[in-house]
Write an enzyme that holds these catalytic residues in place. Structure first.
Site, PDB file in Angstrom:
ATOM      1  N   ASP A 194       0.787  -1.245   0.000  1.00 34.46           N
ATOM      2  CA  ASP A 194       0.000   0.000   0.000  1.00 34.46           C
ATOM      3  C   ASP A 194       0.816   1.292   0.000  1.00 34.46           C
ATOM      4  O   ASP A 194       0.436   2.268   0.673  1.00 34.46           O
ATOM      5  CB  ASP A 194      -0.980   0.003   1.184  1.00 34.46           C
TER       6      ASP A 194
ATOM      7  N   GLU B  91      -4.568  -0.799  -1.514  1.00 34.56           N
ATOM      8  CA  GLU B  91      -5.874  -0.859  -0.848  1.00 34.56           C
ATOM      9  C   GLU B  91      -6.830   0.096  -1.527  1.00 34.56           C
ATOM     10  O   GLU B  91      -6.464   1.255  -1.789  1.00 34.56           O
ATOM     11  CB  GLU B  91      -5.762  -0.473   0.639  1.00 34.56           C
TER      12      GLU B  91
ATOM     13  N   LYS C 166      -6.646  -4.856  -3.290  1.00 38.31           N
ATOM     14  CA  LYS C 166      -7.308  -5.475  -2.145  1.00 38.31           C
ATOM     15  C   LYS C 166      -8.334  -4.541  -1.510  1.00 38.31           C
ATOM     16  O   LYS C 166      -8.045  -3.369  -1.270  1.00 38.31           O
ATOM     17  CB  LYS C 166      -6.267  -5.925  -1.119  1.00 38.31           C
TER      18      LYS C 166
ATOM     19  N   LYS D  32      -7.816  -4.649   4.647  1.00 34.79           N
ATOM     20  CA  LYS D  32      -6.511  -4.284   5.206  1.00 34.79           C
ATOM     21  C   LYS D  32      -5.524  -5.438   4.971  1.00 34.79           C
ATOM     22  O   LYS D  32      -4.392  -5.213   4.572  1.00 34.79           O
ATOM     23  CB  LYS D  32      -6.632  -3.975   6.713  1.00 34.79           C
TER      24      LYS D  32
ATOM     25  N   VAL E  92       3.035   0.250   4.349  1.00 32.75           N
ATOM     26  CA  VAL E  92       2.288   1.005   5.364  1.00 32.75           C
ATOM     27  C   VAL E  92       0.866   0.473   5.500  1.00 32.75           C
ATOM     28  O   VAL E  92       0.325  -0.081   4.575  1.00 32.75           O
ATOM     29  CB  VAL E  92       2.243   2.499   4.971  1.00 32.75           C
ATOM     30  N   THR E  93       0.288   0.764   6.677  1.00 35.19           N
ATOM     31  CA  THR E  93       0.942   1.208   7.887  1.00 35.19           C
ATOM     32  C   THR E  93       1.271  -0.016   8.756  1.00 35.19           C
ATOM     33  O   THR E  93       0.605  -1.047   8.655  1.00 35.19           O
ATOM     34  CB  THR E  93       0.064   2.176   8.725  1.00 35.19           C
TER      35      THR E  93
ATOM     36  N   CYS F  99      -2.274  -2.329   7.768  1.00 34.17           N
ATOM     37  CA  CYS F  99      -2.209  -3.273   6.638  1.00 34.17           C
ATOM     38  C   CYS F  99      -1.011  -4.208   6.696  1.00 34.17           C
ATOM     39  O   CYS F  99      -1.099  -5.351   6.240  1.00 34.17           O
ATOM     40  CB  CYS F  99      -2.280  -2.509   5.322  1.00 34.17           C
TER      41      CYS F  99
ATOM     42  N   GLN G 211       7.266 -13.355  22.082  1.00 37.39           N
ATOM     43  CA  GLN G 211       6.860 -14.755  22.316  1.00 37.39           C
ATOM     44  C   GLN G 211       7.504 -15.711  21.313  1.00 37.39           C
ATOM     45  O   GLN G 211       6.845 -16.573  20.729  1.00 37.39           O
ATOM     46  CB  GLN G 211       5.336 -14.879  22.254  1.00 37.39           C
TER      47      GLN G 211
HETATM   48  N1  TIU Z   1      -2.761   0.421   4.181  1.00 34.35           N
HETATM   49  C1  TIU Z   1      -3.229   0.719   5.404  1.00 34.35           C
HETATM   50  O1  TIU Z   1      -2.553   0.569   6.402  1.00 34.35           O
HETATM   51  N2  TIU Z   1      -4.504   1.280   5.464  1.00 34.35           N
HETATM   52  C2  TIU Z   1      -4.923   2.088   6.464  1.00 34.35           C
HETATM   53  O2  TIU Z   1      -6.084   2.497   6.475  1.00 34.35           O
HETATM   54  N3  TIU Z   1      -4.011   2.438   7.420  1.00 34.35           N
HETATM   55  C3  TIU Z   1      -4.176   3.310   8.449  1.00 34.35           C
HETATM   56  O3  TIU Z   1      -3.273   3.397   9.284  1.00 34.35           O
HETATM   57  N4  TIU Z   1      -5.257   4.031   8.515  1.00 34.35           N
END
Ligand code: TIU
Length: 226
Positions: A27, A75, A132, A135, A160-161, A165, A205
């Site tokens: 993303d 995304e 996609k 997430k 990210v993030t 995702c 863990q």
């Molecule tokens: N790609 C992804 O992480 N989508 C999000 O909406 N991330 C946020 O941190 N909002």
């Protein structure tokens, strides 16, 4: 025996077969990384994500000289929003939300500038792009089919993030039996505390979801492949 490489990682060294490995770039779209997109409309300072761009580019350039596969994800949704759950559309009560017009076109919608992968990390031909709606990268996509056809067992996660995702994807991959390595400087969050704890959660863990290393360690490990 297939060639195995070792990356210095936590909670312990990550061993992988390059021919069975894919780099995932998750993303890295204008909508998350640049001003005037979904990330900003959610109330975030998107500049925090930009620090992952150079490390990802370094890894991408190193990987492109090897047999390691590259997969990009995006995304977002169809222009008619038929693949967007109403709950996701409503979430956040945003002034400008998914499907609305923003400075980069319709927010998080395929075909508009916000949806595009950033110029710095443009995919090359032969590098699949997974579109996609969720997430996690496995939900309602053909990612698992592609990984199966390529014989992939190891995933190197970037993008990210970190806690949204990237985590969703790593968790889905881990449950499907993939060994996941997350590169700490190649993932980023709008929240510094989530970046820190998100990475800790992967490797805690005994590596409950996978391993954590850095772009430098990974590039060092694959140097012998060139
Ligand atoms: N790609 C992804 O992480 N989508 C999000 O909406 N991330 C946020 O941190 N909002």
């Amino acid at each position: 025996m297939k060639k195995k490489l070792i990356v210095k990682a936590e909670p312990y060294n990550f061993e992988f077969e390059p021919s069975a490995t894919a780099l995932m770039i998750i993303d890295m779209q204008n909508d998350f990384v640049n001003p005037g997109g979904f990330g900003e409309f959610l109330g975030n300072d998107v500049s925090l994500l930009r620090k992952a761009i150079n490390p990802i580019r370094n890894v991408l350039e190193a990987v492109r000289e090897t047999e390691i596969r590259v997969i990009h994800t995006r995304e977002g949704h169809r222009p008619d929003l038929s693949d967007c759950p109403p709950s996701k559309l409503r979430r956040g009560k945003l002034k400008i939300g998914i499907g609305d017009n923003g400075p980069m076109g319709k927010v998080l919608i395929r075909g508009y500038k916000g949806y595009d992968i950033i110029d710095e990390l443009k995919p090359l031909e032969g590098e699949p792009i997974i579109d996609k709606p969720g997430k996690g990268s496995f939900y309602a996509t053909d990612l698992q089919l592609i990984l199966h056809n390529w014989g992939i067992k190891y995933l190197v996660a970037t993008g990210v993030t970190t806690e949204v995702c990237v985590h969703s994807t790593v968790r889905q991959a881990n449950d499907r039996g993939y060994e996941c390595l997350v590169l700490d400087d190649c993932v980023a969050s709008y929240f510094p505390e989530f970046q820190e704890v998100g990475l800790k959660m992967i490797k805690a863990q005994g590596g409950i979801f996978g391993w954590v290393s850095s772009s430098r360690n990974f590039i060092d490990a694959i140097k012998s492949l060139k």
